[in-house]
Scaffold this active site. Structure first.
Site, mmCIF file in Angstrom:
data_model
loop_
_atom_site.group_PDB
_atom_site.id
_atom_site.type_symbol
_atom_site.label_atom_id
_atom_site.label_comp_id
_atom_site.label_asym_id
_atom_site.label_seq_id
_atom_site.Cartn_x
_atom_site.Cartn_y
_atom_site.Cartn_z
ATOM 1 N N LYS A 76 0.982 -1.173 -0.210
ATOM 2 C CA LYS A 76 0.030 -0.213 -0.472
ATOM 3 C C LYS A 76 0.889 1.395 -0.193
ATOM 4 O O LYS A 76 1.244 1.310 0.504
ATOM 5 C CB LYS A 76 -0.811 0.170 1.189
ATOM 6 N N SER A 151 -10.317 1.693 2.725
ATOM 7 C CA SER A 151 -9.281 2.201 1.721
ATOM 8 C C SER A 151 -7.969 1.693 1.176
ATOM 9 O O SER A 151 -7.560 2.531 -0.274
ATOM 10 C CB SER A 151 -8.146 3.561 2.590
ATOM 11 N N SER A 175 -10.695 -0.901 6.756
ATOM 12 C CA SER A 175 -9.251 -0.099 5.385
ATOM 13 C C SER A 175 -8.890 -1.648 5.187
ATOM 14 O O SER A 175 -8.206 -1.677 3.982
ATOM 15 C CB SER A 175 -8.577 0.931 5.350
#
Ligand code: GLN
Length: 486
Positions: A76, A151, A175
């Site tokens: 990420k 997210s 997330s």
């Protein structure tokens, strides 16, 4: 190769069926071909990845390989990685090349894993759909008209589309779990403090926690073994003896007590979609067949979780994001009159709407005269929610329920209605307020889209959660399904 688990890939590398360079190239080629339709990656750097793969092959040839040596992983874009652009999905960090590694990256690199690229995400991890990214929305590989959740939507979409064997994510209010659920993956948010936050760009520091996103519980355990561990550079990192999270994977589930919160399952159960609920009920039936029993528990303060979270998280965010002032790094407005004007223009240009909304909410609830009414009150609610969980865990070992009230929604469907968007974390957010570990695992499909079962454990029960998830995955095939037509 694309269907292999991390364990199987590790074996293939050990037996010389494939080299790390070949495996990395295979994924890089796939990313090049498929990612223009998905937008899961913000940054890919073939040369860097292949150089790391070469080093991994050399290390293996020298007999120094561990379980992850040579395996490509997607990270990420919230994790700082030396020499890699690290944007956190924001224009503010659009040109930021990190001079240091996050502990998570450092640990994965030390294990010999290869950085395959940095994945797309909601700006500063604020969002539930990966639509707030400065780099454009991520598309769900199961239906490219839909969001992958957020997210950590780029990580989820990358693994679901087989653009990476596994990925890292972070979870402040859901997330890791919500995108895992919407993309048919397995993800675990560990107990707060188990995975170091050093070099993980801060959103809400008392809630943020990194963790793995993969195709199975077994793979998550392997990755967590590498990611977790004490780090003196994170003052909230917990100094505990290291554990092998895979140690209990095979343990039978006889006698496991599963708590079902009536707030999740009652009439209208927080507005859960009926197709998702059907999957959850089927999964619970499967757990009963595996020897578990279910008991009803209560989480009476659950309904206060979203309001409390949307005071605490923005409060912390407004403070954390004050560092982006155009002075030291990141975006700086090209033209300005004086210092204050530079700050204002930089922040007006660098942040997107959702981030600005959070900063406004955060500064408001922390301001004189409102602090007691909002922030302090939210902190009290946070304690009560943790107490509710403690009470529930006196009656059960693991709490189960849905991860998200719906399957993946359409791109654009909720982006102009923040409250609807915030409600998509209704089942996940309380867990972060309490600092507990929790997982999402694939539990079936509703109208062709994946639905995820959530498993919530008591503090430090990661191995037990992984065990419960693994036994379910041995008895079911949901986690093996792959989106078609990519
Ligand atoms: N959707 C929640 C938010 O926008 C949680 C995001 C997260 O876990 N990073 O704050």
């Amino acid at each position: 190769m694309l269907d292999k688990t991390l364990g199987q890939l590790s074996q293939a590398l050990a037996f010389g069926e494939i080299s790390s360079v070949e495996l990395t190239r295979l994924y890089l080629d796939r990313i090049e071909r498929i990612d223009p339709r998905i937008n899961a990656f913000i940054t890919v750097d073939r040369e860097k990845s292949l150089a790391q793969a070469e080093a991994a092959d050399a290390r293996r040839a020298a007999g120094e390989a561990g379980p992850l040596t040579g395996i490509p992983l997607a990270h990420k874009d919230i994790f700082c990685a030396v020499g890699w652009r690290t944007t956190c999905g924001s224009k503010m960090l659009g040109n930021f090349i990190s001079p240091y590694d996050a502990t998570v990256i450092e640990r994965c690199n030390a294990a010999g894993a290869v950085i395959l690229g940095k994945t797309n995400m909601d700006e500063f991890a604020m969002g539930s759909s990966s639509e707030t990214s400065h780099f454009g929305p991520v598309r769900n590989p199961w239906d490219i008209g839909r969001v992958p959740g957020g997210s950590s939507g780029g990580s989820a979409a990358a693994v679901a589309a087989r653009l990476a064997p596994a990925a890292t994510g972070t979870d402040t209010g859901g997330s890791i779990r919500q995108p895992a659920s919407m993309c048919g993956l397995t993800g675990i948010k560990p107990t707060y403090g188990v995975v170091s936050r050093y070099g993980m760009i801060a959103y809400a520091s008392s809630l943020d926690q990194g963790g793995p996103m993969a195709r199975s519980a077994e793979d998550c355990a392997l990755l967590l073994n590498v990611m977790a561990g004490f780090d003196a550079r994170d003052s909230t990192s917990l100094d505990r003896p290291s554990e092998n999270y895979a140690r209990d994977l095979e343990k039978p589930l006889d006698g496991l007590k599963i708590g079902l919160p009536r707030e999740f399952f009652g009439k209208g159960g927080e507005g859960c979609d009926s197709g998702v609920m059907r999957c959850i009920e089927d999964a619970l039936a499967q757990y009963r067949r595996l020897g578990a029993e279910t008991v009803e528990v209560g989480l009476p303060r659950m309904k206060l979780a979203i309001p409390a979270y949307y005071v605490i998280a923005p409060a912390e965010a407004s403070s954390n994001l004050s560092r982006y002032d155009g002075v030291r790094y990141g975006h700086r407005a090209p033209e300005y009159d004086d210092l204050v004007d530079m700050y204002m223009k930089t922040r007006a240009q660098g942040f997107g709407d959702e981030v600005k909304r959070r900063i406004l909410m955060g500064t408001y609830v922390l301001s004189h005269g409102y602090y007691d009414a909002y922030y302090l009150q939210a902190q009290r609610i946070r304690r009560l929610i943790a107490d509710d969980f403690a009470e529930a865990f006196r009656q059960c070992d693991i709490i189960m329920g849905p991860t998200s009230p719906t399957t993946a929604f359409r791109i654009g469907e909720k982006i102009s209605d923040p409250v609807q968007m915030y409600l998509s974390d209704i089942y996940t957010i309380a867990v972060n307020l309490a600092g507990l570990p929790a997982m999402a695992i694939p539990a079936g499909f509703s109208e062709g889209l994946p639905a995820g079962l959530q498993l919530i454990g008591n503090y430090f029960s990661e191995a037990r959660l992984l065990n419960a998830a693994h036994r379910y995955q041995r008895a079911t095939e949901w986690h093996r399904r792959m989106p078609e037509g990519l």
